[in-house]
Motif scaffolding. Structure first.
Motif, short mmCIF file in Angstrom:
data_model
loop_
_atom_site.label_atom_id
_atom_site.label_comp_id
_atom_site.label_asym_id
_atom_site.label_seq_id
_atom_site.Cartn_x
_atom_site.Cartn_y
_atom_site.Cartn_z
N ARG A 52 -2.09 -7.00 17.16
CA ARG A 52 -3.20 -6.04 17.16
C ARG A 52 -3.93 -5.98 18.49
N CYS A 73 0.31 -3.04 16.36
CA CYS A 73 0.64 -2.86 14.95
C CYS A 73 -0.25 -3.77 14.11
N ASP A 74 -0.87 -3.18 13.10
CA ASP A 74 -1.58 -3.98 12.10
C ASP A 74 -0.69 -3.99 10.86
N ALA A 76 -1.02 -5.09 8.02
CA ALA A 76 -1.67 -4.84 6.72
C ALA A 76 -1.81 -3.34 6.43
N ASP A 77 -1.61 -2.53 7.46
CA ASP A 77 -1.83 -1.09 7.34
C ASP A 77 -0.48 -0.38 7.45
N ASP A 78 -0.01 0.17 6.33
CA ASP A 78 1.35 0.71 6.30
C ASP A 78 1.55 1.86 7.29
N SER A 79 0.51 2.65 7.53
CA SER A 79 0.71 3.77 8.46
C SER A 79 0.83 3.24 9.90
N SER A 80 0.11 2.18 10.22
CA SER A 80 0.25 1.55 11.53
C SER A 80 1.66 0.97 11.69
N SER A 120 -7.74 -9.49 1.98
CA SER A 120 -7.32 -9.52 3.39
C SER A 120 -6.10 -10.44 3.55
N ASN A 123 -3.03 -8.73 1.76
CA ASN A 123 -2.61 -7.53 2.50
C ASN A 123 -1.89 -7.88 3.79
N THR A 124 -2.35 -8.90 4.46
CA THR A 124 -1.69 -9.27 5.74
C THR A 124 -0.40 -10.04 5.47
N HIS A 131 5.70 -4.26 4.11
CA HIS A 131 5.61 -3.05 4.94
C HIS A 131 6.66 -3.07 6.05
#
Ligand code: NDP
Length: 269
Positions: A52, A73-74, A76-80, A120, A123-124, A131
């Protein structure tokens, strides 16, 4: 600690067995991930570093030299993740090796753990692995070759107090590893996990700070307490994890799949 635990000058694996392979390493800016990126690069792979922190990524990729890239890239965030893998594949071609290393740790007594803490970490550590894996697995399958290595933890194989969310996330990673390995068994794609014990990185430094804050112990006492979990009486070094990851990525490791390998000095047997 005695010499027997020192890093061999040449590393454990020689030559360039990964030449021509494109490897993505998540969480590659620090700690275990950075060590993995350097080790796979030494073995000939082209690396895309993900993390990140844009500035740190830029300096790491410069350190690694030509032939490597960095993409923010994060996990935890699928769009990222979608954006990052599209960029990586556009730049360097299909991903042959994926190292799901990005992860966070935090502790809390279960009765005080809130949704933010739980979400958190899950998700990570767990969703992040899902992801990233789904961005590369179909193409590996079609190509008939791939290596996926998930950096889980001894907390994916046993319980510890005060880290229910972390242990749940890492048990989840181990479960995903085992299930996908069976599904992928005839495709040429192997899926494994490594399970380090307490390893000498920022995560452990933060844990030491927490112990100092909560118990008033000194830093030395806090580190000794963590090292005490390991029958060798020491913290695992990041390079030791990296060498095991690299070995799992070798062409010759094709029969090794679905494994969750403890790197913990005998803590888990
Ligand atoms: P560090 O804190 O040193 O490094 C973590 C790396 O993950 C950093 O590069 C960080 O980069 C990245 N990261 C964190 N969150 C995200 C995110 N959402 N998206 C992308 N990158 C992210 O930790 P370690 O090297 O110790 O940990 C690496 C892995 O090893 C983790 O999965 C951890 O759970 C596991 N592990 C660690 C152990 C230990 O004792 N150290 C023991 C067992 C397992 P940035 O913050 O810049 O994005």
């Amino acid at each position: 600690m005695s010499d027997i635990f020192e890093k061999p000058e040449t590393g454990l694996i020689g030559g360039a067995p990964l030449r021509g392979r494109h490897a993505v390493v998540t969480g590659a800016t620090r700690g275990i991930g950075w060590e993995i990126a350097q080790t796979l690069a030494r073995l000939g792979a082209t690396i895309t570093l993900m993390g990140r922190d844009e500035a740190l990524l830029a300096s790491r990729v410069q350190e690694l030299g030509e032939n490597h890239d960095a993409v923010t890239c994060d996990v935890a965030d699928d769009s990222s993740v979608h954006k990052a893998f599209t960029a990586a594949i556009d730049a360097r071609g299909p991903v042959h090796i994926l190292i799901n290393n990005a992860g966070i740790g935090a502790s809390a007594p279960f009765h005080r753990m809130d949704d933010a803490h739980w979400n958190s970490i899950i998700n990570t550590n767990l969703n992040g692995t899902f992801h990233c894996t789904r961005r590369v697995y179909p193409a590996m399958r079609d190509a008939g070759w791939g290596r996926i290595v998930n950096v889980a933890s001894t907390a994916g194989l046993k319980g510890y107090g005060y880290i229910a969310a972390y242990a749940a996330s890492k048990h989840g990673v181990v479960g995903l590893t085992r299930a996908l390995a069976i599904e992928a068994a005839k495709t040429g794609v192997t899926v494994n996990a490594v399970c380090p014990g307490y390893t000498d990185t920022d995560i452990v430094a933060n844990t030491v700070e927490t112990i100092i804050g909560k118990t008033g112990r000194t830093a030395e006492e806090a580190r000794a307490e963590l090292a005490h979990h390991n029958p060798q009486g020491r913290l695992v070094q990041p390079w030791e994890v990296a060498e095991t990851v690299a070995w799992l990525c070798l062409p010759a490791s094709a029969s090794i799949t679905g494994q969750s390998i403890a790197i913990a000095g005998g803590e888990v047997t």
